[in-house]
Design a protein around this motif. Structure first.
Motif, PDB file in Angstrom:
ATOM      1  N   ASN A 380      37.017  33.870  42.734  1.00 54.59           N
ATOM      2  CA  ASN A 380      38.755  34.224  43.134  1.00 54.59           C
ATOM      3  C   ASN A 380      39.659  32.786  42.834  1.00 54.59           C
ATOM      4  OD1 ASN A 380      38.561  36.124  45.127  1.00 54.59           O
ATOM      5  ND2 ASN A 380      36.961  34.497  46.103  1.00 54.59           N
ATOM      6  N   SER A 381      39.039  31.755  41.385  1.00 54.47           N
ATOM      7  CA  SER A 381      39.819  31.243  41.519  1.00 54.47           C
ATOM      8  C   SER A 381      40.505  31.402  39.894  1.00 54.47           C
ATOM      9  CB  SER A 381      38.961  29.584  41.353  1.00 54.47           C
ATOM     10  OG  SER A 381      38.759  29.281  42.461  1.00 54.47           O
ATOM     11  N   GLY A 382      39.522  32.307  39.342  1.00 52.75           N
ATOM     12  CA  GLY A 382      39.980  33.224  38.399  1.00 52.75           C
ATOM     13  C   GLY A 382      39.706  31.802  37.817  1.00 52.75           C
ATOM     14  N   GLU A 383      38.316  31.659  37.316  1.00 52.12           N
ATOM     15  CA  GLU A 383      37.746  30.990  36.965  1.00 52.12           C
ATOM     16  C   GLU A 383      35.944  31.550  35.474  1.00 52.12           C
ATOM     17  OE1 GLU A 383      37.424  26.630  36.628  1.00 52.12           O
ATOM     18  OE2 GLU A 383      39.803  26.589  37.726  1.00 52.12           O
ATOM     19  N   THR A 384      35.942  32.398  35.714  1.00 47.88           N
ATOM     20  CA  THR A 384      34.461  32.628  35.631  1.00 47.88           C
ATOM     21  C   THR A 384      34.410  33.947  34.317  1.00 47.88           C
ATOM     22  OG1 THR A 384      35.612  35.289  36.375  1.00 47.88           O
ATOM     23  CG2 THR A 384      33.777  33.230  37.616  1.00 47.88           C
ATOM     24  N   GLY A 385      36.219  34.267  33.959  1.00 48.44           N
ATOM     25  CA  GLY A 385      36.279  34.851  32.983  1.00 48.44           C
ATOM     26  C   GLY A 385      35.639  35.971  32.057  1.00 48.44           C
ATOM     27  N   LEU A 386      34.960  36.302  33.329  1.00 44.88           N
ATOM     28  CA  LEU A 386      34.327  37.774  32.978  1.00 44.88           C
ATOM     29  C   LEU A 386      35.619  38.410  34.543  1.00 44.88           C
ATOM     30  CD1 LEU A 386      30.965  38.012  32.921  1.00 44.88           C
ATOM     31  CD2 LEU A 386      32.286  38.654  31.294  1.00 44.88           C
ATOM     32  N   ASP A 387      35.259  38.403  35.178  1.00 49.03           N
ATOM     33  CA  ASP A 387      36.082  38.847  36.335  1.00 49.03           C
ATOM     34  C   ASP A 387      37.870  38.836  36.599  1.00 49.03           C
ATOM     35  OD1 ASP A 387      34.183  39.329  38.145  1.00 49.03           O
ATOM     36  OD2 ASP A 387      33.631  36.979  38.062  1.00 49.03           O
ATOM     37  N   THR A 388      38.366  40.282  36.883  1.00 48.97           N
ATOM     38  CA  THR A 388      40.334  40.148  36.815  1.00 48.97           C
ATOM     39  C   THR A 388      40.494  39.363  37.329  1.00 48.97           C
ATOM     40  OG1 THR A 388      39.518  43.127  37.003  1.00 48.97           O
ATOM     41  CG2 THR A 388      41.768  42.303  37.116  1.00 48.97           C
ATOM     42  N   LEU A 389      41.278  38.640  36.485  1.00 49.22           N
ATOM     43  CA  LEU A 389      41.970  37.208  37.127  1.00 49.22           C
ATOM     44  C   LEU A 389      42.946  37.934  38.292  1.00 49.22           C
ATOM     45  CD1 LEU A 389      43.120  35.439  37.043  1.00 49.22           C
ATOM     46  CD2 LEU A 389      44.907  35.224  35.374  1.00 49.22           C
ATOM     47  N   ARG A 390      42.995  38.174  39.688  1.00 52.44           N
ATOM     48  CA  ARG A 390      43.647  37.954  40.588  1.00 52.44           C
ATOM     49  C   ARG A 390      44.451  36.987  41.806  1.00 52.44           C
ATOM     50  NH1 ARG A 390      38.813  41.466  41.441  1.00 52.44           N
ATOM     51  NH2 ARG A 390      39.344  43.619  41.760  1.00 52.44           N
ATOM     52  N   ILE A 391      45.632  37.295  41.085  1.00 50.15           N
ATOM     53  CA  ILE A 391      46.528  36.244  42.610  1.00 50.15           C
ATOM     54  C   ILE A 391      46.706  36.299  43.448  1.00 50.15           C
ATOM     55  CG2 ILE A 391      48.209  34.281  41.730  1.00 50.15           C
ATOM     56  CD1 ILE A 391      47.965  33.942  38.585  1.00 50.15           C
ATOM     57  N   TYR A 392      46.187  36.105  44.398  1.00 48.49           N
ATOM     58  CA  TYR A 392      46.833  37.134  46.180  1.00 48.49           C
ATOM     59  C   TYR A 392      48.204  36.789  46.055  1.00 48.49           C
ATOM     60  CZ  TYR A 392      41.952  38.582  46.474  1.00 48.49           C
ATOM     61  OH  TYR A 392      41.669  39.760  46.508  1.00 48.49           O
ATOM     62  N   ASN A 393      49.041  37.753  46.578  1.00 49.20           N
ATOM     63  CA  ASN A 393      50.536  36.589  46.380  1.00 49.20           C
ATOM     64  C   ASN A 393      50.268  37.396  48.475  1.00 49.20           C
ATOM     65  OD1 ASN A 393      53.085  38.014  47.868  1.00 49.20           O
ATOM     66  ND2 ASN A 393      53.730  38.169  45.567  1.00 49.20           N
ATOM     67  N   PRO A 394      50.509  36.186  48.671  1.00 51.51           N
ATOM     68  CA  PRO A 394      50.342  35.750  50.735  1.00 51.51           C
ATOM     69  C   PRO A 394      51.356  36.959  51.053  1.00 51.51           C
ATOM     70  CG  PRO A 394      51.203  34.489  50.218  1.00 51.51           C
ATOM     71  CD  PRO A 394      50.861  35.357  48.716  1.00 51.51           C
ATOM     72  N   ILE A 395      52.581  37.137  50.635  1.00 52.32           N
ATOM     73  CA  ILE A 395      53.731  37.845  51.426  1.00 52.32           C
ATOM     74  C   ILE A 395      53.093  39.093  51.272  1.00 52.32           C
ATOM     75  CG2 ILE A 395      55.996  38.486  51.362  1.00 52.32           C
ATOM     76  CD1 ILE A 395      55.626  34.907  49.905  1.00 52.32           C
ATOM     77  N   LYS A 396      52.952  39.821  49.849  1.00 52.33           N
ATOM     78  CA  LYS A 396      52.554  41.138  50.029  1.00 52.33           C
ATOM     79  C   LYS A 396      51.629  41.528  50.616  1.00 52.33           C
ATOM     80  CE  LYS A 396      51.421  44.185  46.695  1.00 52.33           C
ATOM     81  NZ  LYS A 396      50.008  45.164  46.585  1.00 52.33           N
ATOM     82  N   ASN A 397      50.550  40.817  51.046  1.00 50.27           N
ATOM     83  CA  ASN A 397      49.318  40.748  51.155  1.00 50.27           C
ATOM     84  C   ASN A 397      49.214  41.091  52.766  1.00 50.27           C
ATOM     85  OD1 ASN A 397      46.166  41.193  50.251  1.00 50.27           O
ATOM     86  ND2 ASN A 397      47.585  40.273  48.957  1.00 50.27           N
ATOM     87  N   SER A 398      49.926  39.896  53.655  1.00 46.52           N
ATOM     88  CA  SER A 398      50.876  39.813  55.161  1.00 46.52           C
ATOM     89  C   SER A 398      51.896  41.288  55.442  1.00 46.52           C
ATOM     90  CB  SER A 398      51.790  38.934  55.470  1.00 46.52           C
ATOM     91  OG  SER A 398      52.317  39.045  56.092  1.00 46.52           O
TER      92      SER A 398
END
Length: 492
Positions: A380-398
């Motif tokens: 979830n920090s985007g530091e694996t290199g393999l996984d899709t980079l997800r930067i969660y938007n707290p407003i959109k998720n809310s």
């Protein structure tokens, strides 16, 4: 000393149950009496990843076990010490033939402890037999055929335990043993905030989930309020071993029918993922402190104590983030998406190193499991290199997952009387809006601590650029080769 009775010992760790417990089964099939022990190890109690809520859950689990053992005139010897010291003391009373336990896949601290204990056993002519837990394999070099092994383990018959009084060291003897130890008081203060430990409570959650609560599982899994009811809530009982993964896996398969198959199939898939991540952590112990993908270890972030404290206490000015953190701090539980949101916000929006989030989150999660904790932090920090980079938007998720702001209203009550639109985004209020609602941003509720548009853009640009770094790409190949599961035409 020559008249000491020779016994076997079951050392409980993260397997706080009787049924489907291979260590107990193996001990009871021997010809010697069996002593059950649990050691509250000071080194673990002092470790930064643990907190009082964990030890209370363990104590409740031990009380639950002792209620069952009482019928067989026995109990678990629960002491405060280190494991080598405990066994050294036991040798004053008994000659120990074999120690039975499950193989713990956890922190480096417990791995090093196990190596020390193995030496102790060799030096004292004690056999130590460890059984695998959740089909996790220590020392594995690659994942070829791993999935097949996991499925075979999960579908195997559960281990049925038949306790017999004559096979167990009696309560009277254990009472006498306690005189030589620092005994732990297992009483805890009742709390409705936290799930109670113990196998009996675990099965109450399991039964209601498989009977009714699972019917909205896929629809509510991402909803912070509704997930508290529709998700299984079994994670702490699995993490501390009140139930085995195999028991839950088989119970889920038994419960499936045409009406609920998709929901329970989704739940079962998460049991597979759980084992996958623990196996991954077992094979990459450096994940505890450093990024799995070595290319990301060059990523440097400026530490802000102000940002980190606001995040830990739920005072960032972003309502869903604050509600999620306050809920976690108070109850020890949060659904998966909100956990991911908290980590993403910390590492991307606040641009803080994931290592600085680890301590607080591990202490707050009642279901803290190292093999899940560290891989998820890095993913979830985007530091694996393999996984899709997800930067969660707290407003959109809310707006998408807490549409009526029920979750936010509960955990950020200072916003509860505002119109729903302003509960999601209180910083959009004008001075006139504030006067009309008798609300003052910065006084009743914090202003946002960062400009999310700027920080999100910065994180996206830096992390996407790093994915093209030669070191990151080379590490991607290594990780993919080592951890990709292709047997039986299945992929995790």
């Amino acid at each position: 000393m020559s008249n000491r009775e020779e016994i076997n010992v079951v050392w409980f760790k993260r397997d706080l149950r009787i049924q489907d417990n291979e260590a107990i089964y193996n001990a009871l099939t021997s010809k010697k009496r069996v002593l059950f022990i649990y050691v509250f190890e000071k080194s673990l109690q002092d470790d930064i990843h643990y907190s009082e809520r964990h030890w209370n859950f363990i104590k409740q689990s031990l009380v639950d076990l002792n209620e069952d053992l009482k019928k067989y005139d026995s109990e678990i010897l629960c002491v405060s010490s280190e494991i080598n010291t405990t066994f050294n003391q036991l040798l004053n009373t008994y000659k120990i033939n074999t120690v039975y336990s499950h193989q713990e896949t956890g922190l480096l601290l417990t791995y090093n402890r196990d190596k020390d204990f193995a030496r102790f056993c060799r030096n004292n002519s004690i056999k130590w037999k460890e059984n695998k837990n959740n089909a996790i394999l220590r020392g594995l070099l690659n994942r070829e055929d791993w999935f097949d092994h996991w499925e075979e383990y999960m579908n195997a018959n559960q281990i049925k335990i038949n306790l017999k009084s004559e096979k167990l060291v009696s309560s009277a003897e254990i009472t006498n043993l306690k005189k030589g130890f620092t005994v732990v008081d297992l009483q805890t203060t009742p709390s409705k905030k936290f799930q109670k430990g113990g196998t009996k409570t675990a099965w109450k959650y399991a039964n209601t989930f498989f009977e009714t609560r699972h019917k909205q599982y896929m629809f509510h899994i991402s909803k912070p309020a509704l997930a508290r009811e529709s998700c299984s809530r079994l994670s702490p009982y699995i993490s501390w071993g009140n139930v085995s993964i195999r028991q839950i896996f088989q119970k889920a398969n038994e419960a499936k029918n045409n009406n609920n198959k998709k929901h329970l199939d989704a739940f079962i898939s998460r049991l597979r993922w759980q084992a996958h991540f623990i196996q991954k952590f077992e094979m990459e112990h450096t994940m505890e402190k450093a990024s799995l993908n070595k290319g990301f270890r060059k990523l440097k972030k400026s530490i802000s104590e102000k940002y980190q404290e606001a995040w830990k206490t739920g005072q960032t000015g972003f309502p869903l983030v604050d509600a999620s953190m306050r809920c976690l701090n108070e109850t020890g539980y949060l659904n998966f998406r909100m956990r991911a949101l908290l980590v993403s916000f910390f590492t991307h929006i606040l641009w803080q190193p994931w290592q600085d989030a680890s301590k607080h989150l591990s202490q707050m999660f009642l279901d803290f499991e190292p093999g899940i904790h560290f891989p998820q932090l890095q993913m979830n920090s985007g530091e694996t290199g393999l996984d899709t980079l997800r930067i969660y938007n707290p407003i959109k998720n809310s707006k998408e997952h807490d549409e009526d702001a029920a979750f936010i209203k509960k955990w950020v009550p200072e916003l509860a009387n505002l119109p729903t639109a302003f509960i999601h985004e209180p910083y959009l209020m004008t001075s006139l809006d504030e006067q009309f609602n008798n609300f003052h941003l910065g006084k009743n509720y914090p202003k946002t601590i960062v400009d999310i548009n700027l920080t999100r853009k910065k994180a996206t640009e830096i992390l996407w650029k790093m994915k093209d770094n030669p070191d990151v790409i080379a590490e991607n190949r290594r990780i993919f080769k080592k951890h990709t599961i292709t047997s039986s035409n299945k992929m995790l």
